[in-house]
Design a protein around this motif. Structure first.
Motif, PDB file in Angstrom:
ATOM      1  N   ARG A 276       0.852  -1.181   0.000  1.00 53.21           N
ATOM      2  CA  ARG A 276       0.000   0.000   0.000  1.00 53.21           C
ATOM      3  C   ARG A 276       0.890   1.235   0.000  1.00 53.21           C
ATOM      4  NH1 ARG A 276      -4.655   1.795   2.921  1.00 53.21           N
ATOM      5  NH2 ARG A 276      -5.321   3.560   1.671  1.00 53.21           N
ATOM      6  N   ILE A 277       0.683   2.116  -0.957  1.00 51.63           N
ATOM      7  CA  ILE A 277       1.472   3.356  -0.988  1.00 51.63           C
ATOM      8  C   ILE A 277       0.517   4.545  -1.048  1.00 51.63           C
ATOM      9  CG2 ILE A 277       3.238   4.670  -2.215  1.00 51.63           C
ATOM     10  CD1 ILE A 277       4.255   1.967  -3.322  1.00 51.63           C
ATOM     11  N   HIS A 278       0.526   5.339   0.017  1.00 52.15           N
ATOM     12  CA  HIS A 278      -0.320   6.531   0.067  1.00 52.15           C
ATOM     13  C   HIS A 278       0.260   7.615  -0.824  1.00 52.15           C
ATOM     14  CE1 HIS A 278      -3.041   5.444   3.339  1.00 52.15           C
ATOM     15  NE2 HIS A 278      -2.024   4.786   3.864  1.00 52.15           N
ATOM     16  N   ALA A 279      -0.611   8.330  -1.519  1.00 56.24           N
ATOM     17  CA  ALA A 279      -0.147   9.392  -2.411  1.00 56.24           C
ATOM     18  C   ALA A 279       0.613  10.458  -1.630  1.00 56.24           C
ATOM     19  CB  ALA A 279      -1.332  10.016  -3.132  1.00 56.24           C
ATOM     20  N   ARG A 280       0.176  10.721  -0.392  1.00 60.53           N
ATOM     21  CA  ARG A 280       0.819  11.790   0.366  1.00 60.53           C
ATOM     22  C   ARG A 280       2.225  11.400   0.839  1.00 60.53           C
ATOM     23  NH1 ARG A 280      -2.972   9.785   4.532  1.00 60.53           N
ATOM     24  NH2 ARG A 280      -1.625   8.543   5.871  1.00 60.53           N
ATOM     25  N   ASP A 281       2.581  10.113   0.739  1.00 55.43           N
ATOM     26  CA  ASP A 281       3.909   9.669   1.163  1.00 55.43           C
ATOM     27  C   ASP A 281       4.898   9.611   0.004  1.00 55.43           C
ATOM     28  OD1 ASP A 281       3.174   9.341   3.808  1.00 55.43           O
ATOM     29  OD2 ASP A 281       2.457   7.289   3.479  1.00 55.43           O
ATOM     30  N   VAL A 282       4.448   9.999  -1.187  1.00 55.57           N
ATOM     31  CA  VAL A 282       5.320   9.903  -2.355  1.00 55.57           C
ATOM     32  C   VAL A 282       5.836  11.299  -2.712  1.00 55.57           C
ATOM     33  CG1 VAL A 282       5.478   9.232  -4.788  1.00 55.57           C
ATOM     34  CG2 VAL A 282       4.047   7.902  -3.197  1.00 55.57           C
ATOM     35  N   ALA A 283       7.143  11.434  -2.804  1.00 51.78           N
ATOM     36  CA  ALA A 283       7.751  12.692  -3.251  1.00 51.78           C
ATOM     37  C   ALA A 283       8.341  12.470  -4.635  1.00 51.78           C
ATOM     38  CB  ALA A 283       8.833  13.124  -2.270  1.00 51.78           C
ATOM     39  N   LEU A 284       8.509  13.532  -5.387  1.00 49.93           N
ATOM     40  CA  LEU A 284       9.061  13.390  -6.736  1.00 49.93           C
ATOM     41  C   LEU A 284      10.374  14.160  -6.846  1.00 49.93           C
ATOM     42  CD1 LEU A 284       5.836  13.819  -8.915  1.00 49.93           C
ATOM     43  CD2 LEU A 284       6.874  11.716  -8.065  1.00 49.93           C
ATOM     44  N   ALA A 285      11.283  13.599  -7.622  1.00 49.38           N
ATOM     45  CA  ALA A 285      12.546  14.282  -7.875  1.00 49.38           C
ATOM     46  C   ALA A 285      12.804  14.267  -9.371  1.00 49.38           C
ATOM     47  CB  ALA A 285      13.691  13.576  -7.137  1.00 49.38           C
TER      48      ALA A 285
END
Lengths: 356, 231
Positions: A276-285
């Motif tokens: 499970r991956i929450h959208a708010r826990d994903v950062a982009l680089a």
């Protein structure tokens, strides 16, 4: 077991128009409230009569508007566990459990009773009245009552929805056991991703009365990601295979896009996990991020940016063919010049990722 | 006790018998009618509702007269009953029971209907998925859950039957030992000079019976409610 359902049903303001089939194991009907899940379950159970349609269980036609067949609910032998339990308040737990037995010739008295009460952990409650039980206990009794009628299939209609969130975790292990130890096929209605990710073999995703995705849970999760239904819970599931567990680091999983580190999971290598991956826990680089505490870095392609109001937007990504969502601010989108087609690195802290 | 005369004891005993028989015999019909009105969907339901409630709104004398026309020895139903079963209702205590039952019926049905309507139909649906047919669902789920209301209905019917006067006196007259119930006995006592003492004794008895019935029903209903509430 095979269950085939084709149904069209109309009530003012809502049209249900679906077709799906389910095999053995747990089939989840997934969708937000009002998507038509419970109506569909009611059609299978014989509690809702659709305008048109056909329901076939193991080759037996239970309902067919063309052939004029409509087997009443009491003859379908489909056990139903309702959201609110619906135990009979004037009976003890034991009387509730044995209720369905009265109408089944052949199955004698208490046969199987001990095994099922033990399975559900309700053997100490037999003399109690439903009103004195907790919500979780009531639901377990309701499941036992449905199982003891020796059903051909079991419908669980949002069985955890009326139970406080912390208490739900107490029931899930029983549902796990139910799935593993009983042969009975289950139609599981829910809008809670955790329950579905944990239990489902087949997933049917409903949206506004229509099937938008259906198939083996792994396929639906891989293709569709089971996007969460509430904004605060926004996120997806990725399927990844257990590779190894490293002390001080966690369990390392393999995914088409690269390796994923999650908190230690007690599963042997080779096990496919639903992560499970929450959208708010994903950062982009954009470009090589350098030294960061984000342990998980998956190369991704931006497939779209959801329009929305507010300061944050949801960016849809493609990581090795699977969908992934990232919730970031508009300012970040502008600063990094993120647009459809951009190549980015998706960053996730290992501790923010849950594997089932 | 109380110095009741044998004739007064007759009236009290007769009233209890009339009201008891009227309640017990009409209860199954009351339950069926209450069920039909609460859960039934059929043509003529409103008409049934009206007919059941008629005795509540008609002058009791009119109801008694209608009974006399229908159930009198020369009435269509009365003559049939006499020829076929040898049952005579007119001017008999059984007729008094019929009059009492008819007058108490609307009250009884009303209470039972409300109690059945209050039973969660989703429980009946759950019974259906467990394999129970309509009859089994009614007997095992609906009726036990509606029991407090059924008891209340029976007590209301009994009380009405004990007090019935107008329809009774019109249909079966006021025959000592046969149809002179407690209310008609009070009425008769008040018609003769010096009858007040008798009227007062009977009135006290009536009050005692009424209070007793209420207390008994409250105890029964409380027990049933506790069971229904699952405590």
């Amino acid at each position: 077991m095979t269950l085939e359902v084709v149904a069209r049903h109309e009530v003012p303001g809502f049209t249900l128009d679906v077709a799906f089939s389910a095999g053995a194991g747990v089939t989840a009907l997934f969708g937000r409230s009002g998507a038509g899940k419970s109506t569909l379950a009611g059609i299978v159970a014989g509690l809702v009569r659709p305008k048109a349609g056909r329901v076939v269980l193991d080759g037996e036609v239970l309902f067919d508007t063309v052939a004029g067949i409509a087997v009443p609910a009491r003859r379908r032998r489909i056990g139903v566990v309702f959201q609110e339990g619906r135990l009979f308040p004037h009976m003890t737990v034991e009387q509730n459990l044995l209720f369905g037995r009265r109408f089944r010739s052949g199955s004698s008295g208490r046969e199987g009773m001990a095994a099922i009460t033990e399975l559900l952990g309700i053997e100490r409650l037999l003399d109690r009245r439903p009103r004195t039980l907790s919500g979780g206990e009531q639901q377990r009794v309701a499941i036992g009552r449905a199982l003891l009628m020796d059903p051909r299939a079991l419908i669980l209609d949002e069985p955890l929805a009326s139970i406080d969130v912390p208490r739900r975790a107490e029931i899930l292990p029983y549902l796990d056991r139910l799935k593993r130890e009983m042969r009975v096929p289950i139609l599981y209605v829910s809008h809670a991703i955790e329950e579905i990710a944990r239990l489902a073999d087949t997933v049917v995703v409903l949206e506004a009365g229509r099937v938008v995705a259906a198939g083996p849970a792994a396929d639906v999760i891989a293709r569709h990601g089971l996007p969460s239904l509430s904004p605060s819970e926004e996120g997806v599931f990725l399927l990844a295979t257990v590779d190894r567990t490293v002390a001080g680091q966690g369990t390392i999983l393999r995914h088409a896009a690269g390796e994923l580190t999650v908190p230690v999971v007690a599963a042997p290598p080779g096990t496919v996990l639903r992560v499970r991956i929450h959208a708010r826990d994903v950062a982009l680089a954009v470009g090589e991020p350098g030294r960061l505490s984000f342990r998980n870095r998956l190369p991704a392609t931006v497939s779209g940016i959801a329009a929305g109001d507010g300061d944050a937007v949801t960016v849809a990504l493609d990581v090795g063919g699977s969908p992934l969502l990232a919730r970031i601010t508009r300012d970040a989108v502008a600063d990094l010049d993120i647009r459809a087609g951009s190549r980015v690195i998706a960053l996730m802290k290992a501790v923010a990722v849950e594997g089932y | 006790m109380l110095g009741l005369t044998p004739a007064e004891w007759d009236a009290v005993g007769l009233s209890l018998r009339v009201a008891g028989v009227a309640t017990l015999v009409s209860l199954p019909f009351g339950i069926l009618t209450g069920l039909a009105l609460a859960r039934g969907r059929f043509w003529g339901k409103s008409a049934l509702d009206v007919v059941v409630h008629l005795p509540l709104v008609l002058p009791p004398v009119v109801t008694g007269y209608v009974l006399l026309i229908l159930f009198g020895r020369r009435g269509p139903i009365g003559s049939f009953l006499e020829e076929t079963f040898g049952i005579v209702l007119a001017f008999r205590w059984t007729g008094a029971a019929l009059a009492a039952a008819v007058m108490g019926f609307p009250l009884m049905v009303r209470a039972i209907r409300l109690a059945i309507e209050a039973v969660d139909p989703r429980l009946e649906q759950a019974a259906g998925t467990l394999g129970a047919g309509r009859m089994a669902t009614f007997l095992l789920v609906t009726l036990p859950l509606a029991l407090p209301g059924v008891i209340a209905g029976a007590v209301l019917g009994f009380a009405k039957a004990m007090g019935e006067f107008g329809a009774t006196i019109t249909f079966v007259a006021n025959i000592p030992g046969e149809t002179r119930t407690l209310p008609t006995a009070v009425y008769t006592a008040l018609q003769v000079p010096g009858g007040e003492a008798s009227a007062i004794r009977l009135t006290i008895i009536a009050i005692v019976i009424a209070v007793g019935a209420l207390v008994a029903s409250e105890i029964l209903a409380r027990r049933a409610r506790r069971r229904v509430a699952g405590l």
